[in-house]
Design a protein around this motif. Sequence first.
Motif, short mmCIF file in Angstrom:
data_model
loop_
_atom_site.label_atom_id
_atom_site.label_comp_id
_atom_site.label_asym_id
_atom_site.label_seq_id
_atom_site.Cartn_x
_atom_site.Cartn_y
_atom_site.Cartn_z
N ARG A 8 46.30 -57.43 -25.57
CA ARG A 8 46.31 -56.30 -24.65
C ARG A 8 46.26 -56.81 -23.21
O ARG A 8 46.96 -56.31 -22.34
N ARG A 9 45.45 -57.82 -22.99
CA ARG A 9 45.34 -58.38 -21.64
C ARG A 9 46.68 -58.94 -21.17
O ARG A 9 47.10 -58.72 -20.03
N LEU A 29 43.50 -53.41 -16.83
CA LEU A 29 43.28 -54.85 -16.90
C LEU A 29 41.84 -55.22 -16.53
O LEU A 29 41.22 -56.05 -17.19
N ALA A 30 41.30 -54.58 -15.51
CA ALA A 30 39.91 -54.84 -15.11
C ALA A 30 38.95 -54.50 -16.25
O ALA A 30 38.05 -55.28 -16.57
N VAL A 31 39.17 -53.35 -16.88
CA VAL A 31 38.31 -52.93 -17.99
C VAL A 31 38.47 -53.88 -19.18
O VAL A 31 37.48 -54.28 -19.80
N GLU A 32 39.71 -54.27 -19.47
CA GLU A 32 39.96 -55.20 -20.58
C GLU A 32 39.27 -56.55 -20.32
O GLU A 32 38.63 -57.11 -21.22
N ASN A 35 35.58 -56.03 -20.87
CA ASN A 35 35.25 -55.86 -22.30
C ASN A 35 35.35 -57.16 -23.09
O ASN A 35 34.68 -57.31 -24.11
N THR A 36 36.18 -58.08 -22.61
CA THR A 36 36.35 -59.34 -23.34
C THR A 36 35.51 -60.46 -22.74
O THR A 36 35.65 -61.62 -23.12
N ALA A 40 34.49 -62.57 -14.24
CA ALA A 40 35.03 -63.06 -12.96
C ALA A 40 36.39 -62.42 -12.68
O ALA A 40 36.64 -61.94 -11.57
N ALA A 41 37.25 -62.38 -13.68
CA ALA A 41 38.57 -61.75 -13.51
C ALA A 41 38.41 -60.25 -13.32
O ALA A 41 39.07 -59.64 -12.48
#
Length: 106
Positions: A8-9, A29-32, A35-36, A40-41
């Motif tokens: 997904r990312r 993308l921020a939430v993914e 969640n993973t 930092a990203a």
Amino acid sequence: MPEPKKTRRQLLEEFLAKKPDDAFSRYGLAVECSNTGDTAAADQHFKTLTAQHPDYIPAYLMYAQMLSRESRSADAKQVLGKGISEATKKGDAHARSEMEALLSEL
């Protein structure tokens, strides 16, 4: 041999590369990343999102929740303050009340 299935990312990163100003993709993308466990990203994507799209209200709550989980209460409070201000400007009482509730817990 088939190509390995993209994460997904990876899909979100590709979409964002094509449309760097797309707030929803950057939010996803921020939430993914959050969640993973790549905080930092996630931090960088949330910062970019809230700077480029200050009226993208959902970002503030998710960003503050992540900061809170990282024991960064001062940063979370700052994000919530900006988010509450933006939600008030936009007339989004529901989002504002959710952020105020989190702020009172910090």
